[in-house]
Design a protein around this motif. Sequence first.
Motif, mmCIF file in Angstrom:
data_model
loop_
_atom_site.group_PDB
_atom_site.id
_atom_site.type_symbol
_atom_site.label_atom_id
_atom_site.label_comp_id
_atom_site.label_asym_id
_atom_site.label_seq_id
_atom_site.Cartn_x
_atom_site.Cartn_y
_atom_site.Cartn_z
ATOM 1 N N PRO B 521 0.804 -1.242 0.000
ATOM 2 C CA PRO B 521 0.000 0.000 0.000
ATOM 3 C C PRO B 521 0.829 1.280 0.000
ATOM 4 N N VAL B 522 0.110 2.371 -0.253
ATOM 5 C CA VAL B 522 0.704 3.702 -0.060
ATOM 6 C C VAL B 522 0.611 3.995 1.435
ATOM 7 N N VAL B 523 1.690 4.457 1.991
ATOM 8 C CA VAL B 523 1.709 4.770 3.432
ATOM 9 C C VAL B 523 2.357 6.140 3.641
ATOM 10 N N ARG B 524 2.214 6.590 4.855
ATOM 11 C CA ARG B 524 2.852 7.848 5.213
ATOM 12 C C ARG B 524 4.126 7.495 5.972
ATOM 13 N N ALA B 525 5.266 7.772 5.341
ATOM 14 C CA ALA B 525 6.534 7.363 5.936
ATOM 15 C C ALA B 525 7.674 8.167 5.326
ATOM 16 N N ASP B 526 8.854 8.007 5.918
ATOM 17 C CA ASP B 526 10.068 8.599 5.367
ATOM 18 C C ASP B 526 10.624 7.611 4.346
ATOM 19 N N GLN B 527 10.674 8.007 3.099
ATOM 20 C CA GLN B 527 11.070 7.124 1.997
ATOM 21 C C GLN B 527 12.411 6.434 2.243
ATOM 22 N N MET B 528 13.435 7.247 2.572
ATOM 23 C CA MET B 528 14.781 6.706 2.763
ATOM 24 C C MET B 528 14.813 5.662 3.867
ATOM 25 N N GLN B 529 14.079 5.985 4.942
ATOM 26 C CA GLN B 529 14.119 5.078 6.087
ATOM 27 C C GLN B 529 13.349 3.793 5.813
ATOM 28 N N LEU B 530 12.243 3.916 5.062
ATOM 29 C CA LEU B 530 11.478 2.703 4.744
ATOM 30 C C LEU B 530 12.303 1.787 3.830
ATOM 31 N N VAL B 531 13.038 2.387 2.908
ATOM 32 C CA VAL B 531 13.933 1.600 2.053
ATOM 33 C C VAL B 531 14.963 0.869 2.925
ATOM 34 N N GLN B 532 15.565 1.626 3.851
ATOM 35 C CA GLN B 532 16.568 1.040 4.749
ATOM 36 C C GLN B 532 15.982 -0.125 5.546
ATOM 37 N N LEU B 533 14.734 0.071 5.992
ATOM 38 C CA LEU B 533 14.061 -0.944 6.799
ATOM 39 C C LEU B 533 13.882 -2.238 5.995
ATOM 40 N N PHE B 534 13.312 -2.094 4.792
ATOM 41 C CA PHE B 534 13.133 -3.279 3.940
ATOM 42 C C PHE B 534 14.476 -3.922 3.608
ATOM 43 N N GLN B 535 15.453 -3.060 3.326
ATOM 44 C CA GLN B 535 16.780 -3.546 2.930
ATOM 45 C C GLN B 535 17.388 -4.409 4.041
ATOM 46 N N ASN B 536 17.293 -3.934 5.282
ATOM 47 C CA ASN B 536 17.862 -4.694 6.395
ATOM 48 C C ASN B 536 17.110 -5.994 6.643
ATOM 49 N N LEU B 537 15.761 -5.900 6.591
ATOM 50 C CA LEU B 537 14.976 -7.103 6.893
ATOM 51 C C LEU B 537 15.133 -8.166 5.805
ATOM 52 N N VAL B 538 15.027 -7.717 4.529
ATOM 53 C CA VAL B 538 15.173 -8.684 3.429
ATOM 54 C C VAL B 538 16.616 -9.189 3.391
ATOM 55 N N GLY B 539 17.569 -8.267 3.639
ATOM 56 C CA GLY B 539 18.980 -8.650 3.675
ATOM 57 C C GLY B 539 19.236 -9.749 4.703
ATOM 58 N N ASN B 540 18.675 -9.573 5.889
ATOM 59 C CA ASN B 540 18.814 -10.587 6.939
ATOM 60 C C ASN B 540 18.187 -11.915 6.514
ATOM 61 N N ALA B 541 16.987 -11.803 5.906
ATOM 62 C CA ALA B 541 16.261 -13.017 5.511
ATOM 63 C C ALA B 541 17.077 -13.845 4.527
ATOM 64 N N ILE B 542 17.791 -13.167 3.653
ATOM 65 C CA ILE B 542 18.613 -13.873 2.665
ATOM 66 C C ILE B 542 19.874 -14.433 3.308
ATOM 67 N N LYS B 543 20.425 -13.582 4.199
ATOM 68 C CA LYS B 543 21.726 -13.911 4.784
ATOM 69 C C LYS B 543 21.675 -15.171 5.652
ATOM 70 N N TYR B 544 20.683 -15.225 6.529
ATOM 71 C CA TYR B 544 20.616 -16.349 7.478
ATOM 72 C C TYR B 544 19.753 -17.456 6.892
ATOM 73 N N HIS B 545 20.287 -18.043 5.823
ATOM 74 C CA HIS B 545 19.482 -19.053 5.133
ATOM 75 C C HIS B 545 20.012 -20.465 5.400
#
Lengths: 146, 645
Positions: B521-545
Motif C-alpha cells: 500500500p501507499v503509506v505515510r513514511a520517510d522514503q529513505m528510512q522505509l527503504v533502509q528498513l526493507f533492505q535490512n529485513l530482506v537482507g537478513n532473511a537472505i543472509k541467514y538461510h
Amino acid sequence: MMTDVLLVEDSPGDVRLTQEAFRAANPAIRLHVAVDGVEALQFLDQQGVFADAPRPDLILLDLNLPRMDGRQVLQHIRGNASLKTIPTVILTTSNAEIDIHQSYSLHANSYLSKPVQLDAFEALVKSINEFWFEQAKLPQQKQARR
Amino acid sequence: MSNVTIKTAEFGSEPEAQLARSEERYRGLLEAAPDAMVVVDAAGEIVLLNVQAEKQFGYSRDELIGHKVTDIIPTGFAERLIADGSRTSAEALAQQIGTGIELTGRRDDGSEFPIEIMLSPLDSADGMLVTAAIRDISIRKAAEEELARTERRYRGLLEAAPDAMIVVNELGEIVLLNVQAEKQLGYTRDELIGQPVTNIIPEGFAERLIADGLRSAEEALAQQIGTGIELVALRKDGGEFPIEIMLSPLDSPEGILVTAAIRDISTRKADEELMKRAEQRYRGLLEAAPDPMVVVNPSGEIVLLNVQAEKRFGYTRDELTGQPVTNIIPIGFAERLIADGLRTDEEALAQQIGTGIELVALRKDGGEFPIEIMLSPLDSADGILVTAAIRDITARKAAEADLINKIAELNRSNDELSQFAYIASHDLQEPLRMVSSYTQLLAKRYVGQLDSDADEFIGFAVDGAARMQQLILDLLVFSRVGTNKIDLARISSQNALDCALVNLGGALEDSGAVVTSDHLPVVRADQMQLVQLFQNLVGNAIKYHKDGVPRVHISASRNEQKKWDFSVKDNGLGIEPEYFEHIFGMFQRLHTREQFSGTGIGLAICKKIVDRHGGSISVQSTPGEGSTFAFSLGEHSQERTHHDD
C-alpha cells in the motif's frame, strides 16, 4: 608533453595512495602536491618556492584542509581569469549533501568521494585519467605561461 | 333701684352703723380684688359689684345693680344657685363652692367672652348672698383651643403615618395611638389608651424613658431620639414580632410625651437572618477551601477572605477587608473585571470564569510569588461579587522550569550524543581507510613474497580493517536514522521495497533468493528510512538461510485500528524464542563471525526506524523453519487508498 596534476591534500597517506594509483594508471602524469589551501594558491600563483611551478592541467582538491580550506581555494580559482579554466575536481571523504551542493555552486567540475576500498580507489583514479586526459578536450593555455 | 342696703332697718341704728362699717369694709375688699366680682342675691339679682366688673362687662355700676345676673352671665350661673327638689339653695351652692366653673360672660355691647367663676357664700341681712369672682379666660381658652387644634392636627399626622405609632407619657402610659398600631398589635384603641406601654413592648421602651441618677428624663430621652432601636413587640394574642422604634419628644400641657414610630421588621429580620446564614455557609465554604480565597466587589475592593489568604499574603483580615485587590494582586485582576465600551461588567467577568489565569501576587513583606486564579461570580445584595480562588503555583512553576531545563539538557545531550556518534564514525573512517588501504596494498603487492606467517598476518589485518569499516558504516546509518529529521510523506511502500531490492543487488543474486510480495500500500513514511528498513529485513532473511533456495515474502494487511501491518517472512534458520526481544538491541549477534559476518546493528536500525514512525516491530519464529518479522508504522502511516507505485 607532460601532464601536470595538482593534488591539494593534507593527508600523506592519501597523497601516497593517490601517487601509487596515478603511477599505475598513467606514468606520464606529474603529480604535484600542496598540503593546504595557502600552498595551493602559492603554487597556482607561482609564488615563493613555487615560482617555477607549471600551470596544472587538472586540480584534485580536498575540502577539509588546514589554514585555507578547499572551498576558499575553489573560490579563488573561479575568481581568477587565468585560473578559472583549469578543471577542478573535488576529491574528498565527505558525503555531506551540503558539501556537494556548495562545491557545484562554486563551479567545481565534479565531486568525487574517496572509496573506502583500495580496489575502488584505484579504479576511480583510473577513470579520472581516462576521462580528463584521454576523452575530454582541455583548453590549450600552457603556452601562455612561461 | 337705690343702693343696696345689706342691712334691714329693723336692727336699729347701732347695729345699722355697725353694718354700714362692715359693708364698707367688704366693699373695700371687693374693690381690691384683681378679678371682676359681683355679689348676687338669692333672687339672682346683682346687689354689688366692683370696678373691674364694670370694666369687663362694659356697664356702669348703676346699670347693673338690681339687674339680673343673667344679663351678664346668661346661662349657668343662676341655675347653680337654684334649689331643686332634692337640695336647698345652700346645698346647691355648697356644691359649687371653691370650684372654678367655666361660663360665658356677656358685655353691654352684646359681645361674649369665656369666664371662669369662683363662688363663695356671704351671709347678710338680706339672706344668703353669693360672691362670684369672675375671671376672663379668653387668653387661656384661646391657648387651649390652639392646643386642641394642634393635637387634632397631630392626630391626623399620626393616622396618616404608614407605621404604627403610639404616644406615651412620662409615666409610660399610652396616651395616643393610630389605627396601624391597633392593627399590628391586635388591640382596639380603648384597650390601649391609659395602659402601660410595657403591655405591648415588654422590654426596652419604658426603661429608655426613665431618668437615673445621672440624667434627667429629657436627657434619657434625648439619647434615644432619632436612633432606630430594635425591640420585640407583643400582640394581644401573645404573639411576638421584631420591631424597630424611633422616638421623638412632644411637648404638651401634660409634660413631655414621647411619640414612638413602630415598624414591623419581621420580613427584614428574616431576610437578614437568611443572608447571615447564607453568608455563614459561604464563609464556611471559603474557610474550608484549601486555597487562599478572596471575594471582591465591583469596585475592586476585597469584601471577604479566608484564613489561607491571610497566611499566604501575610496580612490580617482587617488589613485587607475594604482594601483594593490591587494591594495583593497588582496587575491583571481588577482589569479583568472592568467593563469597556464593548462589554458589560458581567460579560467582562464571564470571559474570565473558569479559566485559570496566571498572575503575580504581592505579599505584605513585598515578596512576590506566581499564582493561578480562578474566578466565579457571586450574586449578592451588593451586586455581583467575584470569588477568586488563588493558587500559589511557585512549586509548579519551579517544576515547569525544572522540566524545561531538563528537556533542554536532555535534548542537548541527545544532540551531542548523535553528533558524537556521527563525527566519531565519520572521523574514524579516515585513519581506518589508511589502515585498510595500506593492508590491502601490502596484500596486493607482497602476498606470496614473504613467508606464510606474513601472509596470515596480513590476512587478519585486512579482515579486521574490513569489519571495522562495516561497523563504522552501520553506526553512521544508525546515528543518521536517529538524528536526521524524519520526512513524512505519502509514499508507495512497494516502491520502497523495490529500491531496497535494487540496493541489495549482488547479495540477492549471489544467494539465488526468491523474493515475492503482496500488492503493497501507499503509506505515510520517510522514503529513505522505509527503504533502509526493507533492505535490512530482506537482507537478513537472505543472509541467514539454510541449504536450498532462500524464499522471502513481504505482505501487508490492515489491523483492527485500520493501520497497515507489514511482515517479512523467510524460510531461513529461525530464531530461538528467548532471543525474540534481544535481537533488536545494539551489537546483539546470535552467530559467530565464522558462521555469519555482521555488526549486530542492522535490527537495531530497524527498530529505530519503526520507533521514529511511532510503530512497533517484533519477530515470530520457529527455529529451523523460518522467521517472520512484523512491523507497523504507527498512527500517521495509514492512508485511505490501497495503491502501489
